[in-house]
Design a protein around this motif. Structure first.
Motif, PDB file in Angstrom:
ATOM      1  N   UNK A 179     -36.759  30.928 -46.226  1.00  0.00           N
ATOM      2  CA  UNK A 179     -38.143  30.552 -46.399  1.00  0.00           C
ATOM      3  C   UNK A 179     -38.724  30.077 -44.652  1.00  0.00           C
ATOM      4  N   UNK A 180     -39.801  30.175 -44.273  1.00  0.00           N
ATOM      5  CA  UNK A 180     -40.158  29.836 -43.148  1.00  0.00           C
ATOM      6  C   UNK A 180     -40.526  28.286 -43.318  1.00  0.00           C
ATOM      7  N   UNK A 181     -41.370  27.931 -42.355  1.00  0.00           N
ATOM      8  CA  UNK A 181     -42.008  26.331 -42.252  1.00  0.00           C
ATOM      9  C   UNK A 181     -42.884  26.399 -43.274  1.00  0.00           C
ATOM     10  N   UNK A 182     -43.651  27.447 -43.757  1.00  0.00           N
ATOM     11  CA  UNK A 182     -44.665  27.334 -44.702  1.00  0.00           C
ATOM     12  C   UNK A 182     -44.215  27.371 -46.176  1.00  0.00           C
ATOM     13  N   UNK A 183     -43.069  27.400 -46.184  1.00  0.00           N
ATOM     14  CA  UNK A 183     -42.370  27.793 -47.688  1.00  0.00           C
ATOM     15  C   UNK A 183     -42.498  29.026 -47.991  1.00  0.00           C
ATOM     16  N   UNK A 184     -42.963  30.083 -46.986  1.00  0.00           N
ATOM     17  CA  UNK A 184     -43.036  31.632 -47.532  1.00  0.00           C
ATOM     18  C   UNK A 184     -41.687  32.194 -47.183  1.00  0.00           C
ATOM     19  N   UNK A 185     -41.430  33.320 -48.154  1.00  0.00           N
ATOM     20  CA  UNK A 185     -40.394  34.095 -47.866  1.00  0.00           C
ATOM     21  C   UNK A 185     -40.481  34.696 -46.171  1.00  0.00           C
ATOM     22  N   UNK A 186     -39.279  34.203 -45.669  1.00  0.00           N
ATOM     23  CA  UNK A 186     -39.179  34.820 -44.360  1.00  0.00           C
ATOM     24  C   UNK A 186     -39.291  36.491 -44.329  1.00  0.00           C
ATOM     25  N   UNK A 187     -39.814  37.269 -43.431  1.00  0.00           N
ATOM     26  CA  UNK A 187     -40.033  38.409 -43.622  1.00  0.00           C
ATOM     27  C   UNK A 187     -38.691  39.378 -43.817  1.00  0.00           C
ATOM     28  N   UNK A 192     -36.163  29.775 -41.233  1.00  0.00           N
ATOM     29  CA  UNK A 192     -36.882  30.235 -39.974  1.00  0.00           C
ATOM     30  C   UNK A 192     -37.678  31.639 -40.458  1.00  0.00           C
ATOM     31  N   UNK A 193     -39.006  31.576 -39.669  1.00  0.00           N
ATOM     32  CA  UNK A 193     -39.645  32.637 -39.858  1.00  0.00           C
ATOM     33  C   UNK A 193     -39.391  34.104 -39.144  1.00  0.00           C
ATOM     34  N   UNK A 194     -38.461  34.283 -38.569  1.00  0.00           N
ATOM     35  CA  UNK A 194     -38.105  35.269 -37.596  1.00  0.00           C
ATOM     36  C   UNK A 194     -39.180  35.590 -36.455  1.00  0.00           C
ATOM     37  N   UNK A 195     -39.949  36.761 -36.822  1.00  0.00           N
ATOM     38  CA  UNK A 195     -40.691  37.303 -36.165  1.00  0.00           C
ATOM     39  C   UNK A 195     -41.783  36.506 -35.306  1.00  0.00           C
ATOM     40  N   UNK A 196     -42.352  35.645 -36.166  1.00  0.00           N
ATOM     41  CA  UNK A 196     -43.397  34.985 -35.986  1.00  0.00           C
ATOM     42  C   UNK A 196     -43.326  33.696 -35.194  1.00  0.00           C
ATOM     43  N   UNK A 197     -43.697  33.469 -33.918  1.00  0.00           N
ATOM     44  CA  UNK A 197     -43.458  32.067 -33.322  1.00  0.00           C
ATOM     45  C   UNK A 197     -43.697  30.851 -33.974  1.00  0.00           C
ATOM     46  N   UNK A 198     -44.802  30.880 -34.860  1.00  0.00           N
ATOM     47  CA  UNK A 198     -45.330  29.817 -35.632  1.00  0.00           C
ATOM     48  C   UNK A 198     -44.549  29.282 -36.662  1.00  0.00           C
ATOM     49  N   UNK A 199     -43.432  30.132 -37.174  1.00  0.00           N
ATOM     50  CA  UNK A 199     -42.851  29.832 -38.329  1.00  0.00           C
ATOM     51  C   UNK A 199     -41.374  29.219 -38.225  1.00  0.00           C
ATOM     52  N   UNK A 200     -41.090  29.038 -36.958  1.00  0.00           N
ATOM     53  CA  UNK A 200     -39.841  28.269 -36.562  1.00  0.00           C
ATOM     54  C   UNK A 200     -38.785  28.671 -36.743  1.00  0.00           C
ATOM     55  N   UNK A 201     -37.446  28.074 -36.320  1.00  0.00           N
ATOM     56  CA  UNK A 201     -36.141  28.463 -36.244  1.00  0.00           C
ATOM     57  C   UNK A 201     -35.504  27.329 -37.021  1.00  0.00           C
TER      58      UNK A 201
END
Lengths: 514, 223
Positions: free
Chosen positions: A382-390, A405-414
């Motif tokens: 999951x990403x920083x927003x608790x959403x499935x990482x793409x 981490x969120x992978x492609x989105x810069x806002x979703x963190x690593x």
């Protein structure tokens, strides 16, 4: 199997790992006569260099709102002045809040607790009460958090992933954080020792460019300073080179080991989940440099090497195995047998669920095996927003989710941990004119994203569970799944499985009624 | 240095004081003496000790290592020649460990868990052969059962404080030990739904009854 947003770094390592893991048939782990060998001299060389946070990979994802997103207080502490009769107290409460009700008296308290409807503003009720002549003081019953918020300077800055799984309060319950537990890291190796490597590197062609041979180069190698002292590493084994020195020539395994057990609360860098565990480095997949040093792609991350690694870890005393590796394709009975063997010896196994959710989403063979075995789990990201990482693979084999981490989105963190400075490792990606031997003695805090990064959170949690007294792999799985925070569709679903792990709730176990 | 009070001690003195008051009131018949000189209706305070085998056996064993637990308390028995009404309060309080059950196996986790159970019970019944030294009796009734669960952490979010109605049946015999002293030994069955079973170990174990079967010993003061 991982995904991270390093510029040149990503493609090479992903290719290296997937190619290695997907390699064909099982062979003996012993190198055939004439196989390449590395001249590794232990404890020779200069001290490691720590260049700090690699901010070029990190664009500051916001932390989740509030203090861990906790609800506001639904209780108010009130201290009435002496001699105030009960009916006067009740009248004061009623006038301050229509829902106020006195809670049962507390031991060791000279104040009262007033329960209010959670929809009410506890601060406003407290202010109202505090203004009354018969009240000495009133305040919302705020929650005090763990005493152990690590003092590692990058913890608050970049490690959104740790509070997300409530590990701070888990450390409060178990300050030893897995000190009696050994976690085997089946990966690209771990930077666990100091050495100087002398080797001749053959020339190669890459992207249409020809890179020259580098005869007789000395390559500095250091243990990752934040993975702790040498005594922390137990029974290292390399099934790629057939040695007992599973050196990481990639950075992936070192990063994964950091999430499991990075030195914590030492005022340096980042924190790890189970920061006192012993780490067993077991090398079963290659980095690009393993191939450039001469290992055949057919000997990189084969099913047989992975199966051997699992059995070796189980026989060598590992309590938990982390496998941030995987492949799609035909079944893997040798690996499945090895996993069953390890579980039968009491070892809990964590497998990354796969990073191909947005590229065809094939069934991840190792993760699918884990989903069928009580005592092994597959982990989505999951990403920083608790959403499935793409990128996070999805399907019936998903059992748990953890920060990746969120992978492609810069806002979703690593997920940030200490590993090699990629600029000094991936010299094969540099222009030919600046190509040179790598350095494995310069470390940075690098952000990676992937289910590879999610899995070690679960491995760390499992280590803490094991230390807390859950000695059965199946029980560890059940505890993690039962206490997970349900995300997505109610109950188990194909994106998050049973949900996001909650380390504190898991290690706390159950009361009689709750 | 100030003496430290044991947790929970503050709550017990009203119970003790009440029992003493009842003891002082004992022997004052509420109605006229019958022909045999025995009170038609008598108020008899009593103290009780109970060894209860909780029906939620696996649940209690997980936290405390065994399901047989002791309760202490007291109450008031109102007796006529053939009938009785018992009003009693008792309490169980013990600290065990939080735990987890999986595959029929229990894993204790070393985290303190304190459970307190406070039954308030009302029983009605019939006394057989009331003029003998040994008086068998049987009855039934209901109770209000308070259940409190706290952990050894400052965070109260996992604590439980619940109350539920339950049902009971009782049967035993009362022995005349001295002129003003009787001893009663009985078997006491309770069924208390609604507190266990919705979460925690009890849910894992599939147990939803906070009651059980007890052997109770009562020391009764009165005619």
């Amino acid at each position: 199997m991982f995904r991270f947003r390093a510029r040149l770094f990503a493609a090479a390592c992903v290719g290296a790992l997937l190619a290695g893991i997907g390699a064909a048939r099982a062979q003996s782990s012993r190198l055939p006569l004439g196989s390449p060998r590395l001249d590794v001299r232990r404890d020779v060389g200069l001290p490691p260099v720590d260049v700090g946070l690699r901010t070029w990979e990190y664009v500051g994802p916001a932390r989740p709102g509030g203090a861990r997103g906790e609800p506001p207080p639904d209780r108010v502490i009130v201290k009435f002045r002496g001699g105030i009769p009960a009916d006067a107290r009740a009248a004061s409460l009623r006038s301050a809040s229509p829902t106020a009700a006195m809670a049962p008296p507390l031991d060791h308290a000279d104040f009262e607790i007033v329960r209010i409807d959670p929809a009410e503003d506890a601060a406003a009720v407290a202010r109202e009460l505090a203004g009354r002549a018969n009240v000495e003081y009133a305040q919302p019953d705020y929650r005090v958090h763990t005493t152990l918020v690590p003092n590692d300077p990058l913890y608050r800055e970049v490690q959104w992933n740790m509070p997300m799984i409530d590990v701070e309060r888990a450390w409060d319950v178990q300050p030893l954080a897995g000190s009696a537990i050994t976690v085997a890291v089946l990966d690209t190796g771990v930077a666990f020792m100091n050495a100087t490597i002398t080797h001749s590197i053959a020339g190669f062609t890459r992207g249409g460019a020809t890179y020259p041979p580098l005869p007789g180069v000395s390559i500095p190698y250091s243990a990752a300073p934040q993975l702790g002292p040498p005594g922390r590493f137990v029974a290292p084994q390399d099934f790629i080179w057939g040695t007992a020195t599973p050196l990481d020539f990639d950075g992936h395994g070192t990063h994964v080991a950091g999430t499991i057990g990075q030195a914590t609360n030492d005022g340096v860098g980042t924190a790890g989940v189970a920061y006192n565990v012993k780490i067993m480095p077991v090398k079963v997949v290659c980095g690009e440099w393993d191939r450039l040093f001469g290992i055949s792609p057919n000997r990189c991350g084969t099913d047989s090497q992975v199966a051997q690694g699992i059995r070796y870890a189980a026989d060598s005393g590992a309590n938990v195995i982390n496998m941030s590796i995987g492949r799609s394709g035909p079944p893997a009975p040798a690996i499945e047998d090895a996993m069953r063997y390890a579980i039968g010896k009491g070892v809990f196994i964590v497998v990354a669920a796969g990073n191909e959710g947005d590229t065809g989403n094939p069934v991840e063979v190792l993760a699918e095996i884990a989903s069928r075995l009580p005592g092994a789990v597959s982990v989505a990201a999951v990403d920083v927003f608790r959403k499935q990482a793409p990128y996070s693979s999805f399907g019936a084999w998903i059992e748990l989710a953890a920060p990746g981490g969120g992978g492609g989105s810069e806002r979703s963190g690593y997920v940030f941990q200490q590993t090699f400075d990629p600029d000094l490792v991936e010299t094969y990606s540099a222009p030919v004119r600046s190509y040179g031997p790598p350095r494995f003695d310069v470390f940075a805090y690098v952000g990676y994203g992937g289910t590879s990064m999610a899995a070690p959170h679960v491995a760390g949690a499992a280590a803490m569970l094991r230390q807390q007294g859950l000695t059965s792999p199946a029980a560890i799985e059940e505890a993690l799944e039962r206490t997970a925070v349900d995300l997505g569709a109610p109950a188990r679903d194909d994106l998050y499985g049973f949900g996001l792990i909650d380390v504190r709730n898991a290690i706390r176990g159950l009361g009689l009624a709750r | 240095m100030k003496a430290r009070r044991r947790p929970g001690a503050r709550r017990r003195w009203p119970l003790v004081a009440g029992l003493l008051a009842l003891a002082l009131a004992a022997g004052r018949p509420a109605a006229a003496q019958d022909d045999a000189g025995e009170a038609a209706v008598a108020f008899r305070p009593f103290l009780l000790v109970s060894a209860q085998a909780y029906a939620a056996r696996d649940t209690f064993e997980a936290a405390f290592g065994q399901s047989l637990q002791a309760l202490v308390g007291g109450g008031l028995s109102i007796v006529s020649r053939r009938f009785f009404v018992d009003l009693s309060a008792s309490r169980f309080r013990k600290t065990g460990e939080r735990a987890f059950r999986s595959g029929g196996e229990t894993f204790r986790l070393g985290i303190p868990l304190t459970v307190a159970i406070t039954p308030l019970e009302l029983a009605f019944g019939y006394r057989f052969r009331p003029s003998r030294r040994i008086v068998p009796f049987a009855g039934a009734g209901l109770g209000s059962y308070r259940y409190e669960e706290t952990s050894g952490e400052s965070d109260p979010e996992g604590n439980v404080d619940a109350r539920h109605i339950g049902y009971l049946a009782v049967g035993g015999a009362e022995f005349l030990a001295a002129r003003w002293l009787r001893v009663a030994l009985d078997a006491h069955y309770t069924r208390v739904p609604g507190i266990l079973g919705a979460g925690g170990i009890s849910q894992q174990a599939g147990e939803d009854d906070l009651g059980g079967t007890a052997v109770r010993l009562r020391v009764i003061v009165g005619p």
